[in-house]
Design an enzyme around this catalytic site. Structure first.
Site, PDB file in Angstrom:
ATOM      1  N   GLY A 128      45.944  32.120  34.598  1.00 27.40           N
ATOM      2  CA  GLY A 128      45.822  33.667  34.516  1.00 27.40           C
ATOM      3  C   GLY A 128      44.984  34.038  33.519  1.00 27.40           C
ATOM      4  O   GLY A 128      45.048  34.867  32.771  1.00 27.40           O
ATOM      5  N   GLY A 129      43.754  33.058  33.402  1.00 33.74           N
ATOM      6  CA  GLY A 129      42.646  33.491  32.850  1.00 33.74           C
ATOM      7  C   GLY A 129      41.586  34.389  33.514  1.00 33.74           C
ATOM      8  O   GLY A 129      42.227  35.125  34.516  1.00 33.74           O
ATOM      9  N   VAL A 169      38.882  34.014  35.605  1.00 31.20           N
ATOM     10  CA  VAL A 169      38.637  33.803  36.901  1.00 31.20           C
ATOM     11  C   VAL A 169      39.918  34.058  37.792  1.00 31.20           C
ATOM     12  O   VAL A 169      39.832  34.524  38.842  1.00 31.20           O
ATOM     13  CB  VAL A 169      38.349  32.158  36.987  1.00 31.20           C
ATOM     14  CG1 VAL A 169      38.161  31.764  38.490  1.00 31.20           C
ATOM     15  CG2 VAL A 169      36.900  31.980  36.570  1.00 31.20           C
ATOM     16  N   HIS A 202      27.348  64.816  28.610  1.00 36.74           N
ATOM     17  CA  HIS A 202      28.759  65.228  29.112  1.00 36.74           C
ATOM     18  C   HIS A 202      28.585  65.816  30.594  1.00 36.74           C
ATOM     19  O   HIS A 202      27.711  66.534  30.845  1.00 36.74           O
ATOM     20  CB  HIS A 202      29.342  66.190  28.251  1.00 36.74           C
ATOM     21  CG  HIS A 202      30.614  66.922  28.985  1.00 36.74           C
ATOM     22  ND1 HIS A 202      31.904  66.317  28.703  1.00 36.74           N
ATOM     23  CD2 HIS A 202      30.679  67.883  29.798  1.00 36.74           C
ATOM     24  CE1 HIS A 202      32.619  66.961  29.350  1.00 36.74           C
ATOM     25  NE2 HIS A 202      32.242  68.209  29.901  1.00 36.74           N
ATOM     26  N   ARG A 209      37.678  24.600  33.311  1.00 35.46           N
ATOM     27  CA  ARG A 209      36.615  23.831  33.942  1.00 35.46           C
ATOM     28  C   ARG A 209      36.068  22.716  32.880  1.00 35.46           C
ATOM     29  O   ARG A 209      36.512  22.782  31.734  1.00 35.46           O
ATOM     30  CB  ARG A 209      35.368  24.545  34.158  1.00 35.46           C
ATOM     31  CG  ARG A 209      35.561  25.613  35.362  1.00 35.46           C
ATOM     32  CD  ARG A 209      34.394  26.607  35.372  1.00 35.46           C
ATOM     33  NE  ARG A 209      34.552  27.561  34.229  1.00 35.46           N
ATOM     34  CZ  ARG A 209      33.545  28.662  34.054  1.00 35.46           C
ATOM     35  NH1 ARG A 209      32.312  28.406  34.448  1.00 35.46           N
ATOM     36  NH2 ARG A 209      34.058  29.355  32.981  1.00 35.46           N
ATOM     37  N   ALA A 225      27.543  33.404  31.907  1.00 35.01           N
ATOM     38  CA  ALA A 225      26.250  33.302  32.284  1.00 35.01           C
ATOM     39  C   ALA A 225      25.163  34.118  31.183  1.00 35.01           C
ATOM     40  O   ALA A 225      24.098  33.279  30.906  1.00 35.01           O
ATOM     41  CB  ALA A 225      25.963  34.022  33.648  1.00 35.01           C
TER      42      ALA A 225
END
Length: 297
Positions: free
Chosen positions: A15-16, A18, A271, A101, A149
Site C-alpha cells: 500500500g505504498g 506505487v 479567484h 525496490r 525522478a
C-alpha cells in the site's frame, strides 16, 4: 504495463505510492481491485490525515482494502492467481507485487572501482554526491530513498557542477506526490500528535469546502494543512485534492525561503483558483479566517 487489456480482477500487494496509484488506475479501467497492506493504513510515512483521505477515496472508487494483513503465499491456477493472506483468500486474474525496490548494483562491479555500498546495496555518497572513489558520483534511486525522478534530476545537476570543480552540497527538501484520485502529497515536517499537543509545532488546516474552485473541480473533501513554528515560519505542508502538486511545489519554495504565514498571506491569489487555499490556510493560522470558522480556546 504490457497487458493487452485491463484484467477483470487484480490483487495488489503493498500500500505504498506505487500500489495505491495502480489501484486507482485499474479501478478506473474497470477491474476489480484488491489491495493488501500489512499496516493499519496505506501510504506509511505520510501525514495521517492525508492517508485517511486517500483510504476513503480508494473505498469510494471500489477498491477492496485488506489492511493489517500479510501475504502468506501466491499460487497460479487455471483462472489466474490465488493470494493467501493471514486473514483471507483472494482469487484474481493477476497479482502485482509493489512492496519496494532494491538497487541493481550487485552486477555493476562497483567494488572494482573502489565504490562502497551499504548493506542493502545502495551506493554511499557524501553531501556532494561523491562516492568513496572521488572520481565517481552517484545520484537518484541507486543512492537510496526517496526514489523519485525529480530528486534524481536535481541531484544530477548538482553532481555535474561538482564534477566541474564546484562544491555544492545537496541539502534540498524533496516534495512527495502520490498520483491518486485526487492527488495527495506533502513536503517538510510531518508532525505527530505529540508534536502538536506539546506545542513544538502548530498546524493551520483549511478544508476545501470553502473554496470556489474546489466545488468546480469536485474536490470539496480535500484540504491543505500547513505546519509552522513559533516564528510563524512554514516548516511543512500536506494536502489532498485538486492541483495538490502545484500547491505543494509553492509551499516547498516557502519552506526553502523560510517564509512566514504573514508573508504568504500578503500575496493576492487569483479567484477562483486552488491557489487561494494558500491564503486561506495561513489566515487560519493567524486567526483571521475568511471562509472558515475558528473556535478559540
Amino acid at each position: 504495463l504490457n497487458l493487452r487489456k485491463p484484467p477483470g480482477s487484480i490483487t495488489i500487494i503493498g500500500g505504498g505510492a506505487v500500489g495505491v496509484e495502480y489501484a486507482f488506475v485499474f479501478s478506473a479501467l474497470g477491474s476489480e481491485v484488491h489491495l493488501v497492506e500489512k499496516s493499519e493504513n496505506v501510504l506509511a510515512g505520510m501525514d495521517d490525515d492525508v492517508r485517511l483521505g486517500v483510504k476513503r477515496s480508494l473505498i469510494k472508487h471500489g477498491v477492496k482494502l485488506h489492511l493489517n494483513d500479510q501475504v502468506n503465499s501466491i499460487t497460479k491456477n487455471s483462472d489466474g492467481v490465488v493470494v493467501e493472506t493471514l486473514k483471507t483468500r483472494i482469487e484474481s486474474e493477476i497479482a502485482l507485487v509493489a512492496i519496494g525496490r532494491k538497487p541493481a548494483t550487485d552486477k555493476l562491479g562497483v567494488e572494482n572501482a573502489g565504490i562502497k555500498t551499504d548493506n542493502k546495496g545502495f551506493i554511499i555518497v557524501n553531501e556532494y554526491l561523491e562516492t568513496s572513489n572521488p572520481h565517481y558520483f552517484a545520484v537518484g534511486d541507486v543512492i537510496g530513498h526517496p526514489m523519485l525522478a525529480h530528486k534524481a534530476i536535481y541531484q544530477s545537476l548538482v553532481a555535474a557542477e561538482n564534477m566541474a570543480g564546484k562544491k555544492i552540497a545537496f541539502r534540498k527538501l524533496i516534495p512527495f506526490i502520490v498520483y491518486s484520485i485526487p492527488f495527495a502529497g506533502g513536503v517538510g515536517a510531518v508532525p505527530s500528535k505529540d508534536d502538536v499537543a506539546t506545542g513544538r509545532v502548530r498546524i493551520a488546516r483549511f478544508g476545501y469546502h470553502g473554496l470556489a474552485m474546489a466545488h468546480i473541480e469536485d474536490g470539496v473533501d480535500g484540504f491543505l494543512k500547513i505546519v509552522y513554528n513559533d516564528k510563524h515560519e512554514v516548516i511543512g505542508a500536506h494536502a489532498i485534492g485538486p492541483e495538490t502538486d502545484m500547491i505543494i511545489a509553492a509551499l516547498t519554495i516557502a519552506i526553502e525561503k523560510k517564509l512566514t504565514l504573514e508573508e504568504i498571506g500578503e500575496v493576492i491569489y487569483p479567484h477562483p483558483s486552488m491557489s487561494e487555499a494558500l491564503r486561506e490556510s495561513v489566515l487560519i493560522g493567524l486567526e483571521k479566517p475568511i471562509h472558515t470558522v475558528v473556535f478559540r480556546k
